[in-house]
Write an enzyme that holds these catalytic residues in place. Structure first.
Site, mmCIF file in Angstrom:
data_model
loop_
_atom_site.group_PDB
_atom_site.id
_atom_site.type_symbol
_atom_site.label_atom_id
_atom_site.label_comp_id
_atom_site.label_asym_id
_atom_site.label_seq_id
_atom_site.Cartn_x
_atom_site.Cartn_y
_atom_site.Cartn_z
ATOM 1 N N ASP A 211 0.707 -1.288 0.063
ATOM 2 C CA ASP A 211 0.188 0.052 -0.122
ATOM 3 C C ASP A 211 0.845 1.141 -0.077
ATOM 4 O OD1 ASP A 211 0.289 1.071 3.016
ATOM 5 O OD2 ASP A 211 0.197 -1.101 3.141
ATOM 6 N N ASP A 213 0.469 3.564 2.471
ATOM 7 C CA ASP A 213 0.197 4.064 3.692
ATOM 8 C C ASP A 213 -0.989 5.293 3.446
ATOM 9 O OD1 ASP A 213 1.004 4.119 6.266
ATOM 10 O OD2 ASP A 213 1.613 6.078 6.262
#
Length: 292
Positions: A211, A213
């Site tokens: 991802d 974040d």
């Protein structure tokens, strides 16, 4: 400098609770002076190399990052005869070019954890090891070659910042860590890397991006739901690259160019006559070479 047999320890992070292809597997329960590790040591062979595998969070992901007994994990691997450690960990990314699905072979760490026991040493026997270069370059290069051979998107070099968790970052924290020049974020590689150095075990991390974040405008903030599909593919790729990693490293090893295997030679500052015998007895599992 002569060669010696290799026994490669692999610490599996989120989603990686077992390995494929290990032959003659046995599970060995090891207790340590620092308590019990996250689970049993799964020992066997992969190709010509002895392997010991430990699921960092325990099978079924039952242990959160700040409740992992990092000292017990590293001590148990040392007791099991490990000569090198490869950490495989999920992470978030602070860089556009380190997109979900890419593996990052990090070379630096920033520690933002708190409340975790970060040393085997303490009152009664004080030691200071250098972690200026916390990653063994031999292991990192082998990881790079394995990613390349397996066709896994990867990037060599980068700074991993470790936070306590279990919560993900606030946006302010995410932007701050990005401004510091950090590349990826996780919750587990510290104090793990520090303890590996105290145990004189070469260590390297393959950080698997799941991802961005929460620093990125217009992108959904990281959540467990958003990373599960990426994590599944990452773990398939991690298992696919391991045979290539084994082929690259081989069953015989040379000492790390950083002399990690002898880093305690000049690290212990407490003179022998002032050392606490109870602590010295505990330390025998990871520092017996220098403590006698």
């Amino acid at each position: 400098m002569g060669s010696a047999p290799r026994k490669l320890a692999i610490i599996g992070g989120s989603g990686l609770y077992d390995l494929d292809g290990i032959e003659r597997v046995r599970t060995r329960e090891i207790d340590t002076p620092w308590g019990a590790p996250s689970g049993g040591m799964k020992e066997g062979t992969l190709g010509d190399v002895e392997i010991v595998f430990l699921a960092r969070h325990g099978e079924g992901h039952r242990i959160p990052p700040s409740e992992i007994n990092y000292r017990a994990n590293i001590a148990a691997l040392k007791i099991a005869g490990a000569t090198d450690i490869i950490s495989i960990s999920a992470c978030g990314s602070f860089q556009e070019h380190l997109e979900p699905g890419r593996f990052v072979i990090v070379d630096q760490f920033v520690d933002r954890t708190s409340g975790r026991a970060s040393s085997f040493f303490g009152e009664g026997c004080v030691a200071h090891v250098s972690i200026a270069d916390p990653v063994c370059p031999t292991l990192a290069e082998a990881a790079r070659q394995a990613c390349e051979a397996a066709g896994v998107p990867h990037h060599t070099g980068g700074t991993y910042i470790s936070i306590n968790g279990p919560q993900f970052s606030s946006r302010a924290e995410s932007l701050l860590y990005k401004s510091w020049g950090c590349d990826v974020i996780g919750m587990t590689n510290l104090p793990e890397a520090k303890l590996a150095r105290e145990a004189e075990l070469p260590y390297a991390t393959i950080a698997m991006v799941t991802d961005y974040d929460c620093w990125r405008d217009g992108t959904e903030a990281v959540s467990v739901r958003s990373v599960l599909d990426v994590m599944a593919e990452n773990n398939r790729n991690a298992k696919a690259l391991l045979p290539h990693l084994i082929d690259t490293l081989g069953s015989e090893r040379q000492n790390s160019p950083l002399a990690i295997e002898t880093c305690l030679d000049h690290a212990i500052i407490t003179p022998a006559e002032k050392r606490d015998p109870d602590l010295v007895a505990k330390l025998a599992t990871i520092a017996g070479r220098v403590l006698g």
